[in-house]
Design an enzyme around this catalytic site. Structure first.
Site, PDB file in Angstrom:
ATOM      1  CE  LYS A 182     -34.382 -13.606  -3.336  1.00 57.26           C
ATOM      2  NZ  LYS A 182     -35.513 -12.675  -3.452  1.00 57.26           N
TER       3      LYS A 182
ATOM      4  CB  CYS B 157     -28.270   5.191  33.222  1.00 58.06           C
ATOM      5  SG  CYS B 157     -27.400   3.661  32.798  1.00 58.06           S
TER       6      CYS B 157
ATOM      7  CD  GLU C 151     -24.703 -15.069 -12.381  1.00 62.97           C
ATOM      8  OE1 GLU C 151     -24.800 -13.853 -12.156  1.00 62.97           O
ATOM      9  OE2 GLU C 151     -24.457 -15.556 -13.497  1.00 62.97           O
TER      10      GLU C 151
ATOM     11  CE  LYS D 201     -27.688 -14.696 -15.387  1.00 62.74           C
ATOM     12  NZ  LYS D 201     -26.629 -13.679 -15.607  1.00 62.74           N
TER      13      LYS D 201
ATOM     14  CG  ASP E 102      -0.763   5.080  -0.220  1.00 60.59           C
ATOM     15  OD1 ASP E 102      -1.712   4.843  -0.975  1.00 60.59           O
ATOM     16  OD2 ASP E 102      -0.759   4.797   0.996  1.00 60.59           O
TER      17      ASP E 102
ATOM     18  CE  LYS F   7     -32.051 -12.176  -7.056  1.00 63.06           C
ATOM     19  NZ  LYS F   7     -31.972 -11.006  -6.159  1.00 63.06           N
TER      20      LYS F   7
ATOM     21  CB  CYS G 257     -25.357   3.500  36.826  1.00 60.49           C
ATOM     22  SG  CYS G 257     -25.335   4.938  35.724  1.00 60.49           S
TER      23      CYS G 257
ATOM     24  CB  CYS H 241     -22.481   3.605  34.016  1.00 62.88           C
ATOM     25  SG  CYS H 241     -23.655   2.512  33.213  1.00 62.88           S
TER      26      CYS H 241
ATOM     27  CB  CYS I 286     -25.408   6.257  30.698  1.00 61.65           C
ATOM     28  SG  CYS I 286     -24.858   6.314  32.412  1.00 61.65           S
TER      29      CYS I 286
ATOM     30  CE1 TYR J 260     -26.788  -9.043 -14.593  1.00 64.27           C
ATOM     31  CE2 TYR J 260     -25.812  -8.087 -12.618  1.00 64.27           C
ATOM     32  CZ  TYR J 260     -26.800  -8.085 -13.591  1.00 64.27           C
ATOM     33  OH  TYR J 260     -27.784  -7.141 -13.567  1.00 64.27           O
TER      34      TYR J 260
ATOM     35  CG  ASP K  50     -29.831  -7.946  -0.839  1.00 72.48           C
ATOM     36  OD1 ASP K  50     -30.522  -7.412  -1.732  1.00 72.48           O
ATOM     37  OD2 ASP K  50     -30.146  -7.947   0.354  1.00 72.48           O
TER      38      ASP K  50
ATOM     39  CG  ASP L 154      -2.026  -1.022   1.128  1.00 74.27           C
ATOM     40  OD1 ASP L 154      -2.206  -1.593   0.026  1.00 74.27           O
ATOM     41  OD2 ASP L 154      -2.701  -1.268   2.143  1.00 74.27           O
TER      42      ASP L 154
END
Length: 676
Positions: free
Chosen positions: A322, A416, A121, A298, A44, A123, A419, A440, A434, A233, A125, A40
């Protein structure tokens, strides 16, 4: 680096193009192939080189430069985009029998007794998206919308690093519409909501909503801050391009052009193999870094897809299988408020037990009072409970038609529940807390860890494991109890020998002599960091002056606004906190009187430290500067007076040069201090 730049001034365009190509290649290796070739830090460094060159020669900045992914100027509204090839939805199946029936329909339509080849494949969300490449160059990105028309979100899509701004390779179609799913990884979602909670801002209910909200930002600079990802896809419109005969080979072609494809995709034969794929993905689902809600099957041969065609708005050749239901109906029987380790109150609904995705759910989070009011949730309501992504169940919606006359409004407690301390609710913040931070029991471990930390009382040997043991053995109910620990208490703890116990008691005794700023920081007042604690100490001089300060008076302190002032006032006005503070003073915690210093040589000057210093730590340098009246900031701006530069200095040094801010190396800094 400046020397290199000067050597390349004759042909900066070549240098810029080479850096752009190198960074784009590393983006492809890291984000698409998950095969980083450099660290990294090295990445950078390359990026900073490119930014510096492009700043010097803006005429050579190209549209596909990696620097152009940070977002553009805010839009007033999204433009409408017409999809040349509609983005259709899929029919859903929920049982094995429905998948068998789907396969039967396929074979009957094709008059085939052979096993059908399917591509399977996960699915995702997420949010469906269509990207258009003209001659291999990204020209437009649009949401699915109603399937025929979507919204132009090109600038937002360009901020996603795994989306190529220019496709790789050759034999590219003149026009290529490629379809994908944008999503927010679970870790990114959790991090985003955690930051929102800390700022008292609205949290997203689930990763899909977070992804959709991020894509629909009119200001793409906000989208750029969110770690969106994408899997491709399929395709839509293709002009002047030739594709293979199988969908699986089309995906391989897309991958060769630099478009990220889900590695879990698999080609199988027959519906039984599809069901085996489904079961495998269902079992591994919890290990995935993103949310899925099923799998998609498919027909793999494109010619067969064409022959099968479409019915209404869905293809005959594909179906979504599903996962078991993630939602269920139940009733709220009660609401309790739980107190977190930082004092935040979270309302939790007690439910009539219900099965959701194979698990009995009897509790669900309500997030905060803003969310309760927004959804208009009452005790006694019939609600939809959602358990998406194997996270804590939540009350998703209220069925208001079923609200009984006896339903009761949910009210935030004034004290609270753990406490009894007063509840602090700052205007404009969603989270209530609180105010008994030192007392607490729900916040006990956090208070002890913070009190012993390096910038507070700096108690060596009092680490996280020991704090856990002290609390669990009921040896430390408050931070003041630390000074009542005895040798026999400690040596009975796990992995605590006599010598270690004696050393800790010595550390505790020596820690009693501290400074006023450290004492204030150690109390753990919300949003009072090291710098604010110092400003409070300098302004009020004594604890007595600070204890009864009003919100208005506190705002006279440098860098203390109305929110921080309210936190401080709430904290000191809570009797439980005052009691613990007095207990600390009674056991001998003390500090030298803080003399008000005026006319310090570096008053009104701001310093920034970057890199590693050899002769002193950065904390020591900061304390030295602050003792001379200076303010030490974390970032370089036009208001910065000097930047102190150690070894391995990074982007702060580059920004200082850009703004023409004086820079001091370590030796120059030492001389500067001596000559004041």
């Amino acid at each position: 680096m400046n020397k290199k730049n000067s050597n390349n001034k004759e042909n900066p365009q070549v240098k810029i193009a080479a850096l752009q190509a190198k960074i784009n290649e590393h983006n492809y290796q890291y984000h698409v192939l998950a095969n980083p070739l450099i660290s990294d830090a090295q990445y950078d460094e390359l990026f900073e080189q490119l930014k510096e060159l492009e700043a010097q020669f803006p005429e050579f900045v190209t549209f596909d430069s990696p620097t152009q992914r940070v977002g553009a100027a805010p839009l007033k509204a999204f433009k409408e985009v017409q999809h040349d090839v509609p983005m259709l939805s899929l029919d859903n199946a929920f049982t094995d029998q429905q998948i068998e029936a789907f396969d039967q329909r396929i074979r009957e339509k094709l008059h085939s007794e052979q096993l059908i080849e399917y591509i399977c494949e996960p699915k995702l969300d997420g949010v469906a998206i269509s990207l258009r490449y003209i001659q291999g160059v990204l020209s437009q990105a649009a949401t699915r919308g109603d399937g025929s028309r979507g919204e132009d979100v090109t600038e937002n899509i360009k901020t996603i690093k795994m989306v190529p701004l220019r496709l790789r390779g050759s034999n590219l179609p003149d026009v290529l519409d490629v379809r994908g799913e944008v999503y927010l990884p679970l870790k990114g979602f959790e991090k985003f909501n955690e930051a929102a909670r800390k700022q008292g801002e609205k949290e997203f209910a689930n990763p899909r909503n977070a992804a959709a909200g991020s894509l629909r930002q009119l200001n793409s600079k906000i989208t750029a801050l969110r770690p969106l990802e994408i899997f491709f896809y399929g395709t839509g419109l293709v002009q002047a391009g030739k594709f293979p005969e199988r969908h699986s080979d089309v995906l391989k072609q897309l991958a060769d052009w630099g478009l990220r494809i889900n590695p879990l995709i698999k080609v199988v034969r027959g519906f039984e193999a599809c069901l085996q794929f489904y079961q495998k993905i269902l079992k591994t689902r919890v290990t995935l870094p993103y949310e899925i809600d099923g799998v998609v099957y498919k027909v793999n041969h494109l010619a067969l897809q064409k022959k099968l065609g479409f019915v209404t708005r869905a293809p005959r050749f594909a179906i979504a299988h599903k996962f078991p239901a993630e939602e269920a109906f139940t009733t709220i029987t009660d609401v309790e408020f739980q107190v977190g380790r930082t004092g935040a109150l979270t309302p939790v609904a007690r439910l009539t037990p219900v099965h959701v995705r194979g698990v009995t759910v009897s509790n669900a989070t309500l997030h905060n009072m803003d969310e309760i009011n927004r959804k208009d949730i009452h005790i006694g309501d019939t609600v939809i409970v959602r358990r998406a992504g194997d996270v804590i169940p939540e009350v998703f919606a209220v069925i208001k038609d079923k609200r009984p006359p006896s339903a009761k409004k949910i009210i935030m407690p004034h004290q609270c529940p753990v406490c009894g301390s007063a509840i602090e609710q700052i205007a404009g913040e969603a989270v209530a807390r609180c105010s008994g931070g030192l007392f607490c029991s729900a916040q006990r471990k956090e208070a002890l860890r913070h009190f012993a930390s390096r910038h507070a009382f700096d108690i060596e040997g009092l680490g996280e494991r020991l704090v856990d043991q002290l609390v669990e053995a009921n040896l430390a109910q408050t931070i003041a109890d630390l000074y009542h620990l005895k040798l026999e208490d400690l040596i009975n703890l796990d992995r605590m020998g006599k010598k270690s116990a004696e050393n800790l008691l010595k550390e505790l005794e020596s820690s009693k002599l501290t400074t006023f700023p450290r004492f204030l920081y150690a109390l753990g007042i919300r949003e009072v960091g090291v710098a604010t604690a110092k400003q409070l100490a300098l302004h009020f001089n004594t604890l007595e002056n600070l204890l009864d300060a009003s919100v208005e008076t506190l705002q006279n302190v440098s860098d203390v606004g109305p929110i921080v002032a309210a936190h401080v006032a709430h904290f000191f006005h809570e009797p439980h906190n005052r009691k613990v503070i007095q207990q600390l003073l009674d056991v001998g915690v003390n500090w030298p009187k803080l003399e008000k210093q005026t006319d310090l040589p570096l008053t009104s000057q701001t310093f920034v430290i970057t890199g590693t210093l050899i002769s002193m730590s950065r904390d020591e340098a900061t304390e030295r500067l602050e003792s001379l009246g200076a303010k030490v900031a974390n970032s370089v701006s036009k208001k910065t007076s000097y930047v102190i530069v150690g070894s391995d200095a990074g982007s702060k040094l580059e920004k200082a040069k850009t703004l023409n801010i004086p820079c001091l190396d370590e030796e120059s800094f030492q001389d500067f201090i001596k000559n004041l």
